[in-house]
Design a protein around this motif. Structure first.
Motif, PDB file in Angstrom:
ATOM      1  N   UNK A  78     -31.684 -56.041 -20.773  1.00  0.00           N
ATOM      2  CA  UNK A  78     -30.648 -54.917 -21.617  1.00  0.00           C
ATOM      3  C   UNK A  78     -29.670 -53.840 -20.985  1.00  0.00           C
ATOM      4  N   UNK A  79     -31.027 -52.312 -20.658  1.00  0.00           N
ATOM      5  CA  UNK A  79     -31.729 -51.665 -19.832  1.00  0.00           C
ATOM      6  C   UNK A  79     -30.827 -51.878 -18.722  1.00  0.00           C
ATOM      7  N   UNK A  80     -31.369 -52.673 -18.221  1.00  0.00           N
ATOM      8  CA  UNK A  80     -30.646 -52.983 -16.812  1.00  0.00           C
ATOM      9  C   UNK A  80     -29.571 -53.199 -16.422  1.00  0.00           C
ATOM     10  N   UNK A  81     -29.049 -54.268 -17.076  1.00  0.00           N
ATOM     11  CA  UNK A  81     -27.486 -54.409 -17.794  1.00  0.00           C
ATOM     12  C   UNK A  81     -26.308 -53.349 -17.975  1.00  0.00           C
ATOM     13  N   UNK A  82     -27.403 -51.736 -18.487  1.00  0.00           N
ATOM     14  CA  UNK A  82     -26.425 -50.724 -18.572  1.00  0.00           C
ATOM     15  C   UNK A  82     -25.832 -50.452 -19.772  1.00  0.00           C
ATOM     16  N   UNK A  83     -26.891 -51.553 -20.361  1.00  0.00           N
ATOM     17  CA  UNK A  83     -26.150 -51.587 -22.244  1.00  0.00           C
ATOM     18  C   UNK A  83     -27.686 -50.418 -22.787  1.00  0.00           C
ATOM     19  N   UNK A  84     -26.933 -49.508 -23.812  1.00  0.00           N
ATOM     20  CA  UNK A  84     -27.889 -48.407 -24.686  1.00  0.00           C
ATOM     21  C   UNK A  84     -28.459 -49.172 -25.528  1.00  0.00           C
ATOM     22  N   UNK A  85     -29.664 -48.630 -25.761  1.00  0.00           N
ATOM     23  CA  UNK A  85     -30.370 -48.947 -27.268  1.00  0.00           C
ATOM     24  C   UNK A  85     -29.265 -49.449 -28.300  1.00  0.00           C
ATOM     25  N   UNK A  86     -28.936 -50.280 -29.224  1.00  0.00           N
ATOM     26  CA  UNK A  86     -28.933 -50.442 -30.180  1.00  0.00           C
ATOM     27  C   UNK A  86     -27.326 -51.697 -29.641  1.00  0.00           C
ATOM     28  N   UNK A  87     -27.477 -51.300 -28.430  1.00  0.00           N
ATOM     29  CA  UNK A  87     -25.980 -51.910 -28.188  1.00  0.00           C
ATOM     30  C   UNK A  87     -26.205 -53.907 -28.206  1.00  0.00           C
ATOM     31  N   UNK A  88     -25.040 -54.671 -28.848  1.00  0.00           N
ATOM     32  CA  UNK A  88     -25.001 -55.676 -28.597  1.00  0.00           C
ATOM     33  C   UNK A  88     -24.636 -56.760 -27.336  1.00  0.00           C
ATOM     34  N   UNK A  89     -25.519 -57.750 -27.621  1.00  0.00           N
ATOM     35  CA  UNK A  89     -25.585 -58.096 -26.166  1.00  0.00           C
ATOM     36  C   UNK A  89     -25.707 -59.849 -26.790  1.00  0.00           C
ATOM     37  N   UNK A  90     -24.551 -60.247 -27.284  1.00  0.00           N
ATOM     38  CA  UNK A  90     -24.272 -61.943 -27.994  1.00  0.00           C
ATOM     39  C   UNK A  90     -24.758 -63.021 -27.267  1.00  0.00           C
ATOM     40  N   UNK A  91     -25.408 -63.389 -28.087  1.00  0.00           N
ATOM     41  CA  UNK A  91     -26.276 -64.616 -27.368  1.00  0.00           C
ATOM     42  C   UNK A  91     -27.540 -64.530 -26.981  1.00  0.00           C
ATOM     43  N   UNK A  92     -28.000 -63.426 -26.293  1.00  0.00           N
ATOM     44  CA  UNK A  92     -29.272 -62.374 -25.892  1.00  0.00           C
ATOM     45  C   UNK A  92     -29.993 -62.159 -28.008  1.00  0.00           C
ATOM     46  N   UNK A  93     -28.995 -61.435 -28.191  1.00  0.00           N
ATOM     47  CA  UNK A  93     -29.841 -60.374 -29.306  1.00  0.00           C
ATOM     48  C   UNK A  93     -30.299 -62.022 -30.382  1.00  0.00           C
ATOM     49  N   UNK A  94     -29.347 -62.815 -30.451  1.00  0.00           N
ATOM     50  CA  UNK A  94     -29.637 -64.185 -31.494  1.00  0.00           C
ATOM     51  C   UNK A  94     -30.690 -65.199 -30.792  1.00  0.00           C
ATOM     52  N   UNK A  95     -31.458 -65.057 -29.880  1.00  0.00           N
ATOM     53  CA  UNK A  95     -32.246 -65.998 -29.568  1.00  0.00           C
ATOM     54  C   UNK A  95     -33.111 -65.931 -28.301  1.00  0.00           C
ATOM     55  N   UNK A  96     -32.868 -64.410 -27.907  1.00  0.00           N
ATOM     56  CA  UNK A  96     -34.155 -63.948 -27.347  1.00  0.00           C
ATOM     57  C   UNK A  96     -35.962 -64.119 -27.901  1.00  0.00           C
ATOM     58  N   UNK A  97     -35.491 -63.794 -29.379  1.00  0.00           N
ATOM     59  CA  UNK A  97     -37.341 -64.227 -29.385  1.00  0.00           C
ATOM     60  C   UNK A  97     -37.398 -65.952 -29.853  1.00  0.00           C
TER      61      UNK A  97
END
Ligand code: CTP
Ligand code: MG
Ligand code: K
Length: 185
Positions: free
Chosen positions: A109-128
């Motif tokens: 997320x940080x490498x792709x310019x997303x701030x803390x807490x910004x959503x990253x649909x798909x990744x947020x739901x399956x990363x873990x």
């Protein structure tokens, strides 16, 4: 196995990977893992990944797995499904993998310019899920268990991939409504 059994297996086997994120939300705070370090213009991981959240999340998942082991035979009888117990290596690997997957996603997320807490649909739901399954598979191989293949049959894996995003979205929305989480994702 019929659908009910597949869904119950998927939920049971993933519970030690589901709890860590929620425990981390409750426990979070304190020193960030990256110690404030940056890479390029952005934080390495950000303030949302802390030592306390990670350790409490890991421990909560491992303790849950051991607790589920004591309930396994009763739960299997009641539900009519032959549920697995969690060997210690797996009980540790599932929640640690969940936390590492989530941390890896923050790095991306940080490498792709997303701030803390910004959503990253798909990744947020399956990363873990990816993290938990990968580390459990590794632990299984290192300890020469046949746990992974016996538990995560293809239908069970498919149920995990369909069910987890739905559970994740609803749990986080609930945590937001209850004021436990800053964002509803
Ligand atoms: N948390 C933590 N340590 C972790 C994971 C989570 O302390 N390893 C806590 C933090 O307080 C975090 C909250 O749980 O803010 C919610 O987790 P998450 O949504 O994963 O973090 P975000 O704040 O959204 O940060 P990011 O954008 O990096 O995912
Ligand atoms: Mg978040
Ligand atoms: K996350």
């Amino acid at each position: 196995m019929e659908l009910f059994g597949v869904v119950v297996m998927a939920f049971w086997a993933m519970l030690p990977a589901y709890i860590p994120n929620n425990a981390a939300v409750l426990a979070g705070g304190g020193r960030p893992i990256d110690g404030g370090r940056t890479l390029g213009d952005s934080r390495l991981l950000g303030d949302g990944k802390t030592w306390r959240g990670t350790l409490v999340g890991w421990l909560a998942g491992a303790v849950l797995a051991v607790g589920l082991n004591t309930l396994e035979s009763g739960a299997s009888d009641v539900l009519g499904v032959d549920l697995p117990t969690f060997p210690l290596a797996v009980a540790l690997a599932l929640p640690l993998g969940a936390m590492l997957g989530d941390i890896g996603a923050s790095f991306l997320k940080r490498r792709s310019g997303r701030e803390r807490g910004a959503p990253f649909p798909g990744v947020d739901q399956l990363d873990f899920v990816i993290g938990a399954l990968s580390l459990a598979l590794l632990a299984d191989a290192l300890a020469s268990l046949s746990w992974f293949a016996d538990t995560f049959t293809l239908p069970v894996l498919a149920a995990v991939l369909v069910m987890t995003p739905l559970l994740h979205v609803s749990t986080n929305a609930l945590a937001y409504v209850l004021g436990l989480k800053d964002e509803p994702w």
